[in-house]
Design an enzyme around this catalytic site. Structure first.
Site, PDB file in Angstrom:
ATOM      1  N   HIS A 216     -11.598  -4.424  -9.003  1.00  0.00           N
ATOM      2  CA  HIS A 216     -10.318  -5.061  -9.289  1.00  0.00           C
ATOM      3  C   HIS A 216     -10.004  -5.126 -10.788  1.00  0.00           C
ATOM      4  CE1 HIS A 216      -6.542  -6.622  -8.218  1.00  0.00           C
ATOM      5  NE2 HIS A 216      -6.683  -7.488  -9.199  1.00  0.00           N
ATOM      6  N   TYR A 220      -6.854  -3.646 -13.969  1.00  0.00           N
ATOM      7  CA  TYR A 220      -6.270  -4.260 -15.174  1.00  0.00           C
ATOM      8  C   TYR A 220      -6.671  -3.509 -16.437  1.00  0.00           C
ATOM      9  CZ  TYR A 220      -4.829  -7.714 -11.891  1.00  0.00           C
ATOM     10  OH  TYR A 220      -4.244  -8.306 -10.811  1.00  0.00           O
ATOM     11  N   HIS A 367       0.977   0.903  -2.135  1.00  0.00           N
ATOM     12  CA  HIS A 367       0.831  -0.127  -3.182  1.00  0.00           C
ATOM     13  C   HIS A 367       0.245   0.467  -4.456  1.00  0.00           C
ATOM     14  CE1 HIS A 367      -0.401  -3.715  -5.344  1.00  0.00           C
ATOM     15  NE2 HIS A 367      -1.672  -3.362  -5.239  1.00  0.00           N
ATOM     16  N   PHE A 368      -0.827   1.228  -4.313  1.00  0.00           N
ATOM     17  CA  PHE A 368      -1.416   1.663  -5.593  1.00  0.00           C
ATOM     18  C   PHE A 368      -0.642   2.795  -6.246  1.00  0.00           C
ATOM     19  CE2 PHE A 368      -4.907   3.699  -2.885  1.00  0.00           C
ATOM     20  CZ  PHE A 368      -4.647   5.014  -3.208  1.00  0.00           C
ATOM     21  N   HIS A 369       0.208   3.477  -5.448  1.00  0.00           N
ATOM     22  CA  HIS A 369       1.046   4.464  -6.129  1.00  0.00           C
ATOM     23  C   HIS A 369       2.178   3.801  -6.911  1.00  0.00           C
ATOM     24  CE1 HIS A 369      -1.111   7.588  -3.817  1.00  0.00           C
ATOM     25  NE2 HIS A 369      -0.858   8.278  -4.922  1.00  0.00           N
ATOM     26  N   ARG A 432      -5.108   4.577   6.423  1.00  0.00           N
ATOM     27  CA  ARG A 432      -5.311   5.345   5.195  1.00  0.00           C
ATOM     28  C   ARG A 432      -6.584   6.167   5.337  1.00  0.00           C
ATOM     29  NH1 ARG A 432      -7.644   1.337   0.511  1.00  0.00           N
ATOM     30  NH2 ARG A 432      -7.524   3.274  -0.643  1.00  0.00           N
ATOM     31  N   ARG A 433      -6.815   7.054   4.397  1.00  0.00           N
ATOM     32  CA  ARG A 433      -8.061   7.828   4.340  1.00  0.00           C
ATOM     33  C   ARG A 433      -8.383   8.564   5.632  1.00  0.00           C
ATOM     34  NH1 ARG A 433     -11.300   2.921   1.472  1.00  0.00           N
ATOM     35  NH2 ARG A 433     -11.015   3.610  -0.667  1.00  0.00           N
TER      36      ARG A 433
HETATM   37 FE1  HAS Z   1      -3.488  -4.140  -6.265  1.00  0.00          FE
HETATM   38  C1  HAS Z   1      -5.344  -2.922  -3.626  1.00  0.00           C
HETATM   39  C2  HAS Z   1      -3.629  -7.279  -4.955  1.00  0.00           C
HETATM   40  C3  HAS Z   1      -1.799  -5.392  -9.029  1.00  0.00           C
HETATM   41  C4  HAS Z   1      -4.042  -1.201  -7.957  1.00  0.00           C
HETATM   42  N1  HAS Z   1      -4.477  -2.395  -5.865  1.00  0.00           N
HETATM   43  C5  HAS Z   1      -5.163  -2.083  -4.711  1.00  0.00           C
HETATM   44  C6  HAS Z   1      -5.708  -0.770  -4.819  1.00  0.00           C
HETATM   45  C7  HAS Z   1      -5.372  -0.298  -6.064  1.00  0.00           C
HETATM   46  C8  HAS Z   1      -4.587  -1.326  -6.702  1.00  0.00           C
HETATM   47  C9  HAS Z   1      -5.764   1.026  -6.684  1.00  0.00           C
HETATM   48  O1  HAS Z   1      -5.132  -8.751  -2.751  1.00  0.00           O
HETATM   49  C10 HAS Z   1      -6.445  -0.024  -3.725  1.00  0.00           C
HETATM   50  C11 HAS Z   1      -7.936  -0.063  -3.867  1.00  0.00           C
HETATM   51  C12 HAS Z   1      -8.553   0.749  -2.769  1.00  0.00           C
HETATM   52  O2  HAS Z   1      -8.612   1.970  -2.905  1.00  0.00           O
HETATM   53  O3  HAS Z   1      -8.926   0.168  -1.741  1.00  0.00           O
HETATM   54  N2  HAS Z   1      -2.786  -5.976  -6.855  1.00  0.00           N
HETATM   55  C13 HAS Z   1      -2.942  -7.129  -6.166  1.00  0.00           C
HETATM   56  C14 HAS Z   1      -2.304  -8.229  -6.897  1.00  0.00           C
HETATM   57  C15 HAS Z   1      -1.782  -7.680  -8.031  1.00  0.00           C
HETATM   58  C16 HAS Z   1      -2.103  -6.272  -8.012  1.00  0.00           C
HETATM   59  C17 HAS Z   1      -2.238  -9.648  -6.486  1.00  0.00           C
HETATM   60  N3  HAS Z   1      -2.986  -3.423  -8.114  1.00  0.00           N
HETATM   61  C18 HAS Z   1      -2.302  -4.100  -9.091  1.00  0.00           C
HETATM   62  C19 HAS Z   1      -2.174  -3.269 -10.256  1.00  0.00           C
HETATM   63  C20 HAS Z   1      -2.815  -2.084  -9.954  1.00  0.00           C
HETATM   64  C21 HAS Z   1      -3.319  -2.204  -8.607  1.00  0.00           C
HETATM   65  C22 HAS Z   1      -1.489  -3.663 -11.523  1.00  0.00           C
HETATM   66  C23 HAS Z   1      -3.008  -0.852 -10.770  1.00  0.00           C
HETATM   67  C24 HAS Z   1      -2.666  -0.701 -12.009  1.00  0.00           C
HETATM   68  N4  HAS Z   1      -4.291  -4.934  -4.605  1.00  0.00           N
HETATM   69  C25 HAS Z   1      -4.270  -6.256  -4.270  1.00  0.00           C
HETATM   70  C26 HAS Z   1      -5.034  -6.456  -3.031  1.00  0.00           C
HETATM   71  C27 HAS Z   1      -5.537  -5.221  -2.654  1.00  0.00           C
HETATM   72  C28 HAS Z   1      -5.053  -4.283  -3.660  1.00  0.00           C
HETATM   73  C29 HAS Z   1      -5.277  -7.702  -2.314  1.00  0.00           C
HETATM   74  C30 HAS Z   1      -6.437  -4.915  -1.457  1.00  0.00           C
HETATM   75  C31 HAS Z   1      -5.672  -4.511  -0.266  1.00  0.00           C
HETATM   76  C32 HAS Z   1      -6.603  -4.125   0.847  1.00  0.00           C
HETATM   77  O4  HAS Z   1      -6.638  -4.844   1.834  1.00  0.00           O
HETATM   78  O5  HAS Z   1      -7.301  -3.115   0.748  1.00  0.00           O
HETATM   79  C33 HAS Z   1      -1.056  -8.439  -9.126  1.00  0.00           C
HETATM   80  O6  HAS Z   1      -1.679  -8.199 -10.367  1.00  0.00           O
HETATM   81  C34 HAS Z   1       0.404  -8.108  -9.189  1.00  0.00           C
HETATM   82  C35 HAS Z   1       1.143  -9.020 -10.154  1.00  0.00           C
HETATM   83  C36 HAS Z   1       2.405  -8.380 -10.623  1.00  0.00           C
HETATM   84  C37 HAS Z   1       3.599  -8.957 -10.694  1.00  0.00           C
HETATM   85  C38 HAS Z   1       4.777  -8.143 -11.143  1.00  0.00           C
HETATM   86  C39 HAS Z   1       5.324  -8.548 -12.498  1.00  0.00           C
HETATM   87  C40 HAS Z   1       6.429  -7.627 -12.866  1.00  0.00           C
HETATM   88  C41 HAS Z   1       6.617  -7.086 -14.097  1.00  0.00           C
HETATM   89  C42 HAS Z   1       7.743  -6.126 -14.287  1.00  0.00           C
HETATM   90  C43 HAS Z   1       8.976  -6.808 -14.824  1.00  0.00           C
HETATM   91  C44 HAS Z   1      10.107  -5.875 -14.799  1.00  0.00           C
HETATM   92  C45 HAS Z   1      11.035  -5.759 -15.744  1.00  0.00           C
HETATM   93  C46 HAS Z   1      12.113  -4.755 -15.556  1.00  0.00           C
HETATM   94  C47 HAS Z   1      11.041  -6.581 -16.969  1.00  0.00           C
HETATM   95  C48 HAS Z   1       3.817 -10.365 -10.329  1.00  0.00           C
HETATM   96  C49 HAS Z   1       5.761  -7.424 -15.260  1.00  0.00           C
HETATM   97  C50 HAS Z   1      13.469  -5.329 -15.778  1.00  0.00           C
HETATM   98  C51 HAS Z   1      14.339  -5.028 -14.651  1.00  0.00           C
HETATM   99  C52 HAS Z   1      15.656  -5.218 -14.655  1.00  0.00           C
HETATM  100  C53 HAS Z   1      16.394  -5.042 -13.363  1.00  0.00           C
HETATM  101  C54 HAS Z   1      16.427  -5.578 -15.880  1.00  0.00           C
END
Ligand code: HAS
Length: 547
Positions: A216, A220, A367-369, A432-433
């Protein structure tokens, strides 16, 4: 940035793009196989390609690119590297590259079709794990070289806070070093002894736990360099300063604290781990969402400040004043936009019970894409557009700019199509997979999968657009590597925004305090469940002793 430092950074970036080239090709094959459009020759296996795709893009491309970015920024903000720092960094680079070569040879020769997550019960040739160990050690050597550079700057500037870029780099590296302890433990003490036949059993639950302890925070390690670009490069492109120096530093410290003790959210359905520990780590996962929300807030703030300075009127007038024609900005903006659904998806995954619905389905691939494949990758592309010309002293030519615009738009379109299809298919139950798409000819599957998005063809169309876009990016990189040198007016700058640390608490840079709290949280979240997993092994409980 001096010439030798540029060479170091550029060499890392070149390797990143070599891995990107092969990795994206494997991705293209992936979607075609799932769509039944191609049949692989007997010597090539679906899982071999899937492993190569994951390792080359998620691990090799990202890591080399991140180090290339760090070298450039650290040399720019703290001054040129000393001979020692540079030499140690090169040693790290060679160790890492030796490890990468061994690992890739094992995958290509079909000896390590264990996917990029490689935990037990899958098992590879022992040299695959040796290669991985070299990669980690190489990153540690390079990481310590950069930390050494920072320490010597701090000695020369007693009492001052370091520049924001350096602070963020050091936080990311500390996070990386602590996170790797888990993968190093499983590789050294579990996989290598098993693979070379020194032991004949492996504790599967422990291997998964140690992997996800690393897995995890690994995400980050990819995300934080992208956030560095959002905090530091975006405001410069908008013509304003960093919104808040202390907010940015605090967000990074929160990542250091909360990104590691959360691995169980990948193991919500694993046996052998008590629900209490899974729930505790679910709560900690919700804590690690906060710094991302702080980042979103900061981004909206800089957008609005800059838009209003440019006389954007009304509630949303500032929006139209953003520099839409600047492809460096556009790429980063689209990256952020993808992270809104990406983050929401992460929150859904993390919500203990909801995880039951999505776990091990194509949803997770979606999700991860739209986390690493779009927000992180597109930020790296946006950086590449100026970073490579900056390092080579060549212009970001008009042709390259035009191609970059097409590249950014096609990547977004391809990713939108592919990841939406993956999310929808996942919700409908597609696993998946899996190399197969027929789902045993199940009647429900045949009717489920013929919508516009709930369709493997949509996924394949998206994947093909992505591949073409990736090739365009390679062309852009090559243009910036081999074109004519820049004239005086064409010289590309490192766009780094000003950040005012005058009201930032010094406490934020007291590393031992934060490392201490991080260690406490890790022990609180992991000590007892790991002891229990070890105990199961000792007592030979079913499901733990062998695989
Ligand atoms: Fe995830 C599975 C939970 C973030 C990558 N994640 C994965 C896997 C990958 C991955 C590779 O709880 C698969 C692993 C595998 O092969 O089995 N993930 C989260 C949570 C977050 C999260 C809570 N993941 C990421 C990030 C990744 C990533 C970042 C890669 C870089 N993830 C999970 C969970 C799994 C999981 C479970 C397991 C699922 C399972 O059952 O297998 C948090 O960090 C997300 C927080 C993000 C936000 C978004 C903030 C938004 C921002 C953009 C603002 C936009 C602006 C644009 C300013 C709250 C900062 C302006 C727009 C206008 C319209 C003006």
């Amino acid at each position: 940035v001096t010439k030798p430092d540029r060479k170091l950074a550029l060499t890392n970036i070149n390797i990143a793009y070599a891995a990107f080239l092969v990795g994206t090709l494997c991705g293209l094959l992936q979607v075609f196989i799932r769509n039944d459009a191609i049949q692989l020759p007997a010597w090539l296996d679906y899982y071999q390609i899937l492993t190569a795709h994951g390792v080359l893009l998620a691990l090799v491309f990202t890591t080399y690119f991140i180090f290339g970015f760090f070298y450039t920024g650290m040399s720019k903000t703290l001054g040129s590297f000393s001979d020692n720092v540079r030499m140690t960094s090169w040693i790290g680079f060679f160790v890492m590259t030796l490890g990468t070569i061994i690992t890739v040879i094992m995958i290509v020769s079909g000896e390590a079709s264990v996917l990029y997550t490689f935990y037990a019960p899958l098992q590879a040739n022992g040299f695959f794990y040796i290669g991985l160990a070299f990669v980690v050690v190489g990153t540690w050597i390079s990481g310590f070289a950069l930390i050494g550079h920072y320490v010597s700057w701090k000695k020369r500037h007693k009492g001052s806070l370091s520049p924001l870029f350096a602070f963020m780099t050091v936080t990311t590296l500390i996070l990386w070093i602590i996170a790797c302890l888990g993968v190093v433990a499983t590789v050294l003490f579990q996989f290598i002894p098993l693979a070379f036949g020194w032991v004949d059993t492996i504790n599967v639950g422990l291997s998964r736990t140690l992997f996800w302890y690393f897995g995890h925070p690994l995400v980050y390690f990819w995300l934080l360099p992208a956030y560095m670009a959002w905090y530091l490069i975006v405001p410069k492109l908008l013509g304003v300063n960093v919104f808040s120096d202390s907010l940015a530093r605090l967000a990074f410290i929160l990542f250091l604290l909360f990104s590691i003790p959360v691995g169980f959210h990948h193991q919500a359905v694993d046996p052998g781990i008590d629900h209490f520990w899974k729930f505790l780590q679910t709560v900690l996962t919700f804590m690690v969402i906060i710094p991302s929300l702080m980042t979103a807030f900061s981004m909206f703030a800089v957008f609005e400040i800059s838009g209003r300075e440019k006389k954007g009127k009304g509630l949303f007038g500032w929006f139209t004043k953003l520099p839409w024609r600047d492809v460096r900005f556009l790429s980063l903006f689209l990256a952020m936009l993808f992270f809104i659904p990406g983050g929401i998806g992460g929150i859904i995954n993390a919500s203990f019970q909801l995880n039951e619905v999505v776990h091990n389905t194509l949803w997770v691939v979606g999700h991860f894409h739209i986390t690493v494949g779009a927000p992180v990758a597109m930020t790296f592309y946006g950086l590449t557009f100026w970073l490579v010309p900056y390092l080579t002293g060549r212009p970001f030519s008009r042709l390259a700019k035009k191609l970059a615009l097409i590249q950014v738009i096609t990547w977004s379109l391809g990713m939108f199509l592919m990841s939406t299809a993956q999310h929808v298919l996942g919700l409908l139950g597609a696993p998946r997979r899996t190399a197969f798409t027929e789902y045993g000819g199940h009647e429900a599957a045949l009717t489920w999968f013929d919508g516009i998005f709930s369709n493997h063809v949509t996924m394949a169309v998206g994947g093909t657009i992505l591949f073409l876009s990736a090739m365009l990016l390679i062309v852009i990189v090559v243009i910036s590597l081999v074109g004519p040198k820049a004239t005086e007016e064409e010289i590309v700058e490192f766009p780094l925004a000003e950040s005012d640390p005058s009201s930032t608490p010094k406490l934020l840079e007291k590393w031992w305090v934060w490392i201490g709290i991080a260690a406490f949280l890790i022990i609180a979240a992991y000590a007892i469940p790991i002891a229990e997993l070890l105990h199961h092994m000792e007592s030979g409980s079913r499901g733990f002793r062998t695989w």
